[in-house]
Design an enzyme around this catalytic site. Structure first.
Site, PDB file in Angstrom:
ATOM      1  N   ASP A  97      -7.101  -4.051  10.369  1.00 49.54           N
ATOM      2  CA  ASP A  97      -6.312  -2.833  10.170  1.00 49.54           C
ATOM      3  C   ASP A  97      -7.015  -1.650  10.821  1.00 49.54           C
ATOM      4  OD1 ASP A  97      -4.577  -0.874   9.374  1.00 49.54           O
ATOM      5  OD2 ASP A  97      -5.256  -0.806   7.292  1.00 49.54           O
ATOM      6  N   ASP A 131     -10.203   4.345  10.942  1.00 46.21           N
ATOM      7  CA  ASP A 131      -9.575   3.170  11.548  1.00 46.21           C
ATOM      8  C   ASP A 131      -9.931   2.983  13.019  1.00 46.21           C
ATOM      9  OD1 ASP A 131      -8.020   1.810   9.409  1.00 46.21           O
ATOM     10  OD2 ASP A 131      -7.111   3.784   9.204  1.00 46.21           O
ATOM     11  N   HIS A 178      -8.621  -5.940   4.444  1.00 44.83           N
ATOM     12  CA  HIS A 178      -8.300  -5.246   5.682  1.00 44.83           C
ATOM     13  C   HIS A 178      -9.628  -4.884   6.299  1.00 44.83           C
ATOM     14  CE1 HIS A 178      -3.916  -3.617   5.192  1.00 44.83           C
ATOM     15  NE2 HIS A 178      -3.973  -4.923   5.355  1.00 44.83           N
ATOM     16  N   TRP A 180       0.865  -1.187   0.000  1.00 45.18           N
ATOM     17  CA  TRP A 180       0.000   0.000   0.000  1.00 45.18           C
ATOM     18  C   TRP A 180       0.897   1.232   0.000  1.00 45.18           C
ATOM     19  CZ3 TRP A 180      -0.201   3.789   3.981  1.00 45.18           C
ATOM     20  CH2 TRP A 180      -1.028   4.866   3.651  1.00 45.18           C
ATOM     21  N   LYS A 198      -6.982   2.693  -2.425  1.00 47.41           N
ATOM     22  CA  LYS A 198      -7.502   3.671  -1.464  1.00 47.41           C
ATOM     23  C   LYS A 198      -8.202   4.782  -2.223  1.00 47.41           C
ATOM     24  CE  LYS A 198      -6.189   6.101   2.718  1.00 47.41           C
ATOM     25  NZ  LYS A 198      -5.250   6.217   3.815  1.00 47.41           N
ATOM     26  N   HIS A 246     -11.624   2.231   2.662  1.00 47.77           N
ATOM     27  CA  HIS A 246     -11.035   2.892   1.493  1.00 47.77           C
ATOM     28  C   HIS A 246     -11.983   3.121   0.321  1.00 47.77           C
ATOM     29  CE1 HIS A 246      -6.602   1.897   2.673  1.00 47.77           C
ATOM     30  NE2 HIS A 246      -7.293   2.471   3.631  1.00 47.77           N
ATOM     31  N   ASP A 263      -9.646  -2.718   1.625  1.00 49.72           N
ATOM     32  CA  ASP A 263      -9.773  -2.220   3.002  1.00 49.72           C
ATOM     33  C   ASP A 263     -11.122  -1.529   3.056  1.00 49.72           C
ATOM     34  OD1 ASP A 263      -9.718  -0.167   5.091  1.00 49.72           O
ATOM     35  OD2 ASP A 263      -7.572  -0.559   5.310  1.00 49.72           O
ATOM     36  N   ASP A 273     -11.850   7.429   6.740  1.00 51.65           N
ATOM     37  CA  ASP A 273     -11.031   6.234   6.982  1.00 51.65           C
ATOM     38  C   ASP A 273     -10.368   6.342   8.355  1.00 51.65           C
ATOM     39  OD1 ASP A 273      -9.606   3.878   6.483  1.00 51.65           O
ATOM     40  OD2 ASP A 273      -7.952   4.964   5.538  1.00 51.65           O
ATOM     41  N   GLU A 309      -3.202  -3.001  -2.215  1.00 48.94           N
ATOM     42  CA  GLU A 309      -4.327  -2.349  -1.527  1.00 48.94           C
ATOM     43  C   GLU A 309      -4.620  -0.983  -2.131  1.00 48.94           C
ATOM     44  OE1 GLU A 309      -3.445  -1.559   2.600  1.00 48.94           O
ATOM     45  OE2 GLU A 309      -5.500  -0.954   3.059  1.00 48.94           O
TER      46      GLU A 309
HETATM   47  C1  RNT Z   1      -3.802   2.989   5.036  1.00 48.44           C
HETATM   48  C2  RNT Z   1      -3.919   1.544   4.742  1.00 48.44           C
HETATM   49  C3  RNT Z   1      -2.786   0.671   5.217  1.00 48.44           C
HETATM   50  C4  RNT Z   1      -2.278   1.056   6.591  1.00 48.44           C
HETATM   51  C5  RNT Z   1      -1.290   0.090   7.212  1.00 48.44           C
HETATM   52  C6  RNT Z   1      -0.607   0.657   8.382  1.00 48.44           C
HETATM   53  O1  RNT Z   1      -4.921   3.700   4.761  1.00 48.44           O
HETATM   54  O2  RNT Z   1      -5.123   1.066   5.231  1.00 48.44           O
HETATM   55  O3  RNT Z   1      -3.154  -0.646   5.159  1.00 48.44           O
HETATM   56  O4  RNT Z   1      -3.341   1.222   7.499  1.00 48.44           O
HETATM   57  O5  RNT Z   1      -0.433  -0.351   6.250  1.00 48.44           O
HETATM   58 ZN    ZN Z   2      -5.452  -1.041   5.170  1.00 48.94          ZN
END
Ligand code: RNT
Ligand code: ZN
Length: 414
Positions: free
Chosen positions: A322, A292, A282, A181, A224, A258, A255, A290, A222
């Protein structure tokens, strides 16, 4: 009748075998991310977190050394049922006696301690090159940088990581998922959207030119939609990453933080499964962006799990967590999120999926809806408790007492 026996009989009425669900779930690995333990800081750079991602909160007791992070992870995982993998970032390299090397020169030996740790716990290892929070990130760009020195540095980093991923797989005897990523993007509307993506493509080609054993290492990519300070353009967009994965035969990673707010990853899983041998996820919780947040047992997490189970894809989907929350006890954050992923999977395994499919095909949408709603109040908690017991993990809220004790004896002394 014991609680579990009662629950078992309730599910059995619908043809659902709770014992079988428990047995199945025990062997489904969930990759747990090391970076929840220290707010994505790592050990190799003094740079603040960058790349458009952010941790917020200042809860005391964060791990700041490899020994602390290992101890915290070990404590957290002892409280989570089921099979786990440890997901590492390259920034968690351990340099002995201060012999720090650049990210473009890291080697397996810098991760030997992690391998030892994983082996001691019978866990597999996953890996991620770290393309952020580092002085060689130039103008928010890495693999797509127009500056050749910068781009080449990050290509060498990616190449070094492929070798480390293969070392992980060889040592643990379990495949290693290596996820790429990059944060690359622009805050404001770019005037050339093509060239950065062309450079990213070229860089990925160069990283993938390193020979590796495809039965041991699964390289994932990955996508985004945007990052903080990079709102207008993301080089590794969904279209780029899906197309690239297809072109090179690597594995796409989604993810669920994303995508645009009303898009759901659960709806995308079936399409990707039709065209890919493996896919990767993820699992996170995006609150308005995003962000998290810690994974909870919300509708989308449950729906994601249902898609994996209903499509008979437990062995085709790499499930990783994640998220990073610095505002609550970090060990508890790990435990809560990982237990919730397990709960979502168990919930999916306890649905009468064949019956529901039959109703859909018969256009009996009335019964399809009625049964789904009925299942929301069946004694799921009893089966979950039984699964925890059978896996040697704490039942109910017992785990929080262990975390409290750990906080007073270890975390609060840091
Ligand atoms: C970032 C991505 C990625 C990170 C990690 C730390 O938006 O989701 O996966 O969160 O690699
Ligand atoms: Zn991620």
């Amino acid at each position: 009748m014991a609680n579990y026996e009662y629950a078992k009989s309730v599910y059995a009425k619908y043809g659902v075998d709770t014992d079988k669900a428990i047995e199945t779930l025990k062997s489904v690995p969930v990759a747990v991310h090391c970076w929840q333990g220290d707010d994505v800081v790592g050990f190799d750079s003094k740079e603040a977190l960058s790349g458009g991602i952010q941790t917020t909160g200042n809860y005391p007791g964060k791990a700041t050394t490899p020994a602390e992070l290992m101890a915290d992870f070990e404590k957290a995982m002892s409280l989570v049922p089921g099979a786990k993998k440890l997901n590492l970032h390259a920034s968690y390299a351990i340099f002995e006696d201060g012999n720090i090397v650049g990210r473009d020169a890291i080697e397996p030996k810098h991760f030997a301690k992690w391998v030892e740790f994983a082996k001691a716990h019978g866990m597999g290892l996953d890996f991620n090159p770290t393309f952020f929070a580092h002085p060689m990130v130039k103008d928010n760009l890495t693999l797509s940088s127009p500056d050749e020195e910068t781009r080449a540095y990050w290509v060498r980093h990616g190449q070094a990581c492929v070798k480390i991923a293969e070392y992980f797989a060889t040592e643990t005897g379990m495949p290693c998922v290596m996820n790429i990523w990059i944060p690359d993007g622009y805050k404001d509307i770019p005037t050339d959207r093509l060239a950065p993506r062309a450079r990213f493509k070229k860089s990925l080609d160069e990283i993938l030119a390193v020979p590796y054993d495809k039965s041991k290492v699964y390289i994932t990519l990955e996508s985004k939609v945007f990052g903080i300070g990079l709102e207008s353009y993301t080089v590794g967009s969904a279209e780029f990453c899906l197309s690239y994965s297809d072109y090179k035969g690597i594995t796409p990673l989604m993810d669920n933080g994303h995508y645009h707010p009303t898009e759901v990853v659960s709806d995308k899983i079936s399409s990707l499964l039709l065209f890919n041998e493996k896919i990767a996820l993820h699992v996170t919780r995006a609150v308005r962006w995003d962000s998290d947040h810690v994974v909870i047992l919300d509708d989308e997490t449950k729906e994601i799990a249902k898609e994996i189970v209903r499509n008979d894809a437990l062995d085709r989907v790499f499930i990783a967590l994640d998220y990073f929350d610095a505002s609550i006890n970090r060990v508890a954050a790990w435990v809560i999120g990982a237990r919730n992923m397990q709960k979502a999977l168990l919930n999916a395994l306890l649905l009468p999926n064949d019956l529901l499919k039959k109703y859909q095909d018969e256009a009996n949408y009335t019964k399809m809806l009625a049964i789904q709603e009925e299942f929301k109040t069946l004694p799921f908690g009893e089966v979950w408790d039984e699964y925890c017991k059978a896996s040697g993990a704490p039942v109910g809220m017992e785990w929080i007492e262990v975390v409290d004790a750990y906080e007073s004896s270890v975390l609060s002394k840091r």
